[in-house]
Each structure stands twice: as C-alpha cells, then as structure tokens.
Design a protein around this motif. Structure first.
Motif, short mmCIF file in Angstrom:
data_model
loop_
_atom_site.label_atom_id
_atom_site.label_comp_id
_atom_site.label_asym_id
_atom_site.label_seq_id
_atom_site.Cartn_x
_atom_site.Cartn_y
_atom_site.Cartn_z
N ALA A 123 0.82 -1.21 0.00
CA ALA A 123 0.00 0.00 0.00
C ALA A 123 0.86 1.26 0.00
CB ALA A 123 -0.92 0.01 1.22
N THR A 124 2.11 1.15 0.44
CA THR A 124 3.02 2.29 0.44
C THR A 124 3.53 2.59 -0.97
OG1 THR A 124 3.72 1.73 2.69
CG2 THR A 124 5.16 3.20 1.43
N PHE A 125 3.64 1.58 -1.80
CA PHE A 125 4.19 1.76 -3.14
C PHE A 125 3.14 1.79 -4.24
CE2 PHE A 125 7.70 -0.72 -0.94
CZ PHE A 125 8.46 0.41 -0.67
N TYR A 126 1.95 1.28 -3.97
CA TYR A 126 0.95 1.16 -5.03
C TYR A 126 0.11 2.43 -5.16
CZ TYR A 126 -2.98 -0.41 -7.81
OH TYR A 126 -3.94 -0.52 -8.77
N PHE A 127 -0.24 2.74 -6.41
CA PHE A 127 -1.18 3.81 -6.69
C PHE A 127 -1.95 3.41 -7.94
CE2 PHE A 127 -2.74 7.97 -8.02
CZ PHE A 127 -3.07 8.54 -6.80
N PRO A 128 -3.29 3.50 -7.93
CA PRO A 128 -4.08 3.07 -9.09
C PRO A 128 -3.99 4.09 -10.23
CG PRO A 128 -5.52 3.93 -7.38
CD PRO A 128 -4.13 3.92 -6.80
N VAL A 129 -3.09 3.87 -11.14
CA VAL A 129 -2.85 4.80 -12.24
C VAL A 129 -3.89 4.60 -13.32
CG1 VAL A 129 -1.19 5.62 -13.95
CG2 VAL A 129 -0.38 4.78 -11.73
N GLY A 130 -4.55 5.67 -13.71
CA GLY A 130 -5.56 5.61 -14.75
C GLY A 130 -5.76 6.99 -15.34
N PRO A 131 -6.72 7.14 -16.26
CA PRO A 131 -6.93 8.44 -16.89
C PRO A 131 -7.23 9.56 -15.91
CG PRO A 131 -8.10 6.71 -18.07
CD PRO A 131 -7.57 6.09 -16.82
N GLY A 132 -7.92 9.24 -14.81
CA GLY A 132 -8.27 10.27 -13.85
C GLY A 132 -7.25 10.48 -12.74
N THR A 133 -6.28 9.60 -12.62
CA THR A 133 -5.32 9.68 -11.52
C THR A 133 -3.87 9.75 -11.98
OG1 THR A 133 -5.21 7.26 -11.37
CG2 THR A 133 -6.86 8.37 -10.00
N GLY A 134 -3.63 9.63 -13.28
CA GLY A 134 -2.25 9.57 -13.78
C GLY A 134 -1.47 10.83 -13.49
N PHE A 135 -2.09 11.99 -13.65
CA PHE A 135 -1.37 13.25 -13.41
C PHE A 135 -1.01 13.39 -11.93
CE2 PHE A 135 -1.35 17.92 -12.62
CZ PHE A 135 -0.23 18.22 -13.39
N LEU A 136 -1.95 13.06 -11.04
CA LEU A 136 -1.67 13.13 -9.60
C LEU A 136 -0.53 12.18 -9.23
CD1 LEU A 136 -2.48 14.17 -6.78
CD2 LEU A 136 -4.10 12.27 -6.65
N TYR A 137 -0.52 11.00 -9.83
CA TYR A 137 0.56 10.04 -9.57
C TYR A 137 1.91 10.59 -10.02
CZ TYR A 137 3.56 5.99 -10.46
OH TYR A 137 4.63 5.12 -10.52
N LEU A 138 1.98 11.16 -11.21
CA LEU A 138 3.24 11.68 -11.73
C LEU A 138 3.73 12.86 -10.91
CD1 LEU A 138 2.61 11.49 -15.58
CD2 LEU A 138 4.06 10.00 -14.19
N VAL A 139 2.82 13.72 -10.48
CA VAL A 139 3.21 14.86 -9.65
C VAL A 139 3.83 14.39 -8.34
CG1 VAL A 139 2.31 16.78 -8.26
CG2 VAL A 139 1.62 16.53 -10.65
N ASN A 140 3.21 13.41 -7.70
CA ASN A 140 3.74 12.92 -6.43
C ASN A 140 5.01 12.09 -6.63
OD1 ASN A 140 1.89 13.50 -3.92
ND2 ASN A 140 0.53 13.23 -5.69
N LEU A 141 5.15 11.42 -7.76
CA LEU A 141 6.40 10.74 -8.08
C LEU A 141 7.53 11.76 -8.22
CD1 LEU A 141 7.33 7.78 -8.61
CD2 LEU A 141 7.10 8.28 -11.05
N TYR A 142 7.23 12.89 -8.82
CA TYR A 142 8.21 13.97 -8.93
C TYR A 142 8.59 14.50 -7.55
CZ TYR A 142 9.89 18.74 -9.68
OH TYR A 142 10.62 19.90 -9.63
N PHE A 143 7.59 14.69 -6.68
CA PHE A 143 7.89 15.15 -5.33
C PHE A 143 8.78 14.14 -4.59
CE2 PHE A 143 3.67 17.65 -5.30
CZ PHE A 143 4.30 18.73 -5.89
#
Length: 251
Positions: free
Chosen positions: A58-78
């Motif tokens: 749960a610490t490493f997983y994030f449900p990447v999809g059309p509605g969440t991909g940008f949020l995932y990439l932003v937090n990966l950058y952080f």
C-alpha cells in the motif's frame, strides 16, 4: 537508454529503491500480473487474515488511470526531488538516520491508515518527507507553478491545496504533513530548540547495516559540536540553521 540508466544510478541509494518500487508496483498492477486487490491496506485482511505484506504494498501502489495519472506523476516527482534533497542534504553521509526517518514516518502512517481505513499510503509518506525538508529549509524562498513565490515552510500546505484541486481530497496530504511534523518536532525542535529530552534515536543495528560515510554519529537529538559552538557564540538563542535550501525545479 544509457542516459536513463546513468540518471537512475545517480539517485541516492535509499531514494532510488523507493522510487523504483513506486514505479514497479503500480506497473505490476496495471499490467494485471498481480491483482491490485492484493496491494491495498485492508485492515481486516491484514489483522485477521495475516496478509502482512499489505502495509508495504500500500506504500508503493497507486491506481494509475486516466483520472489519476497526473496526480501520480506529480507525487512521483515530489518523491524524487525532496527525498533526494534530504538524503544528499541534511542526511548526507547518514543513510541509517534517513532510513530511520522513513521507517518512523511509515509506521505512524500505517497505524493511522489502519485506524482511519486509509487503503493507500504512497502520498502520505511522500508528503511527510516533503514536510521535513520544508521545515529544515523553512526560511528559503521557493518558486511554485505560475511564478508564485513563498517561504519553504508553507510548501506542504500549498501542495495540499494543489493536490485537492487535481485530486479532490486532502486527507492523505494532511496525514503526511502531521506525521512529518511529529518527526520534526521530536527529532529536531523539541530537543534542540526547547531543550527537551531526545525521544527518537536511530537504532544501532541500522548503523551497523548502513554505516555513516563521514565523521562520527552525533545523533540528531544532540546538536553536533559545530552547531553547539555556533549556538554558544550567538548566546544560545535563535533558530538553528538545519539545512540547505533549494528552489523548486532545481536539479
């Protein structure tokens, strides 16, 4: 490909493994190699079915999809930016201390997640690290999107609002900020500024596993000799300068 490999190898070791896992686990779920249902932190499955891997996945997983991909990439950058800056800045040469900070924050977030039924822990852990960086560089002026400029100490709360706009929730960011504040207060502010006892110290087995690469281990709860001399010269008052500042987007 060699440039990507060189860049990846240039990331400090702890951040590199964390970054790689945060890319690999969502990819495994996206490709269907393992059902994403096994990655979430479900209290019943963890506590009663003994699926003990769930706090980790749960610490490493994030449900990447059309509605969440940008949020995932932003937090990966952080994750990449601020974990790298902490590991090579305030924690430079002290991998055991940095790993201990991550473990302390992670344990607090897992406990909170179980109590509040938080199924994903990636964003809270990233935000807790960003919060610690922001407090160690609190007076630094940072630049955010659209040319906005402010002190680094406000950065976690600006990002909380930013993630709310693009993601619609602030619980994960708020928990991360609170956990980061708890670590910062117990490790730095309470023992150094307020003269209290040191409640947190890195276990010795971590030093044996990840020995410091320079000097000795002074411990964060007790200011190093150079800091004590500077404090004495200033009459023992004032705020400590705990870290080097950076601007957002600097490499």
């Amino acid at each position: 490909m060699s440039d990507i490999g060189d860049w990846f190898r240039s990331i400090p070791s702890i951040t590199r493994y964390w970054f790689a896992a945060t890319v690999a686990v969502p990819l495994v779920g996206k490709l269907g190699l393992i059902s994403p249902a096994y990655f979430f932190l479900w209290p019943e499955a963890f506590l009663y079915r003994f699926q003990i891997w769930r706090p980790v996945t749960a610490t490493f997983y994030f449900p990447v999809g059309p509605g969440t991909g940008f949020l995932y990439l932003v937090n990966l950058y952080f994750l990449y930016q601020y974990s790298t800056r902490l590991e090579t800045g305030a924690f430079d040469g002290r991998p055991a201390d940095y790993l201990f900070m991550l473990l302390f924050n992670w344990i607090c977030i897992v406990i909170t997640g179980l109590a509040m039924d938080m199924q994903l822990l990636m964003i809270p852990l990233i935000m807790s690290v960003l919060y610690v960086w922001a407090q160690l560089n609190r007076d630094m002026i940072v630049s955010f999107w659209f040319g906005t400029r402010f002190k680094a100490c406000y950065l976690p709360w600006v990002i909380l609002g930013f993630n709310y706009i693009i993601g619609g929730s602030v619980i994960n960011e708020l928990i991360g900020n609170l956990v980061g504040h708890l670590y910062f207060f117990l490790m730095f502010r309470y023992p150094m500024d307020l003269g209290g006892r040191n409640f947190l110290s890195t276990p010795q087995f971590l030093y044996r596993w990840l020995p410091s690469r320079r000097g000795g281990v002074s411990g964060f709860g007790v200011p190093p000799a150079s800091m004590r001399r500077a404090a004495d010269q200033n009459g023992g008052g004032g705020r400590h300068n705990w870290g080097q500042g950076f601007r957002l987007g600097d490499q």
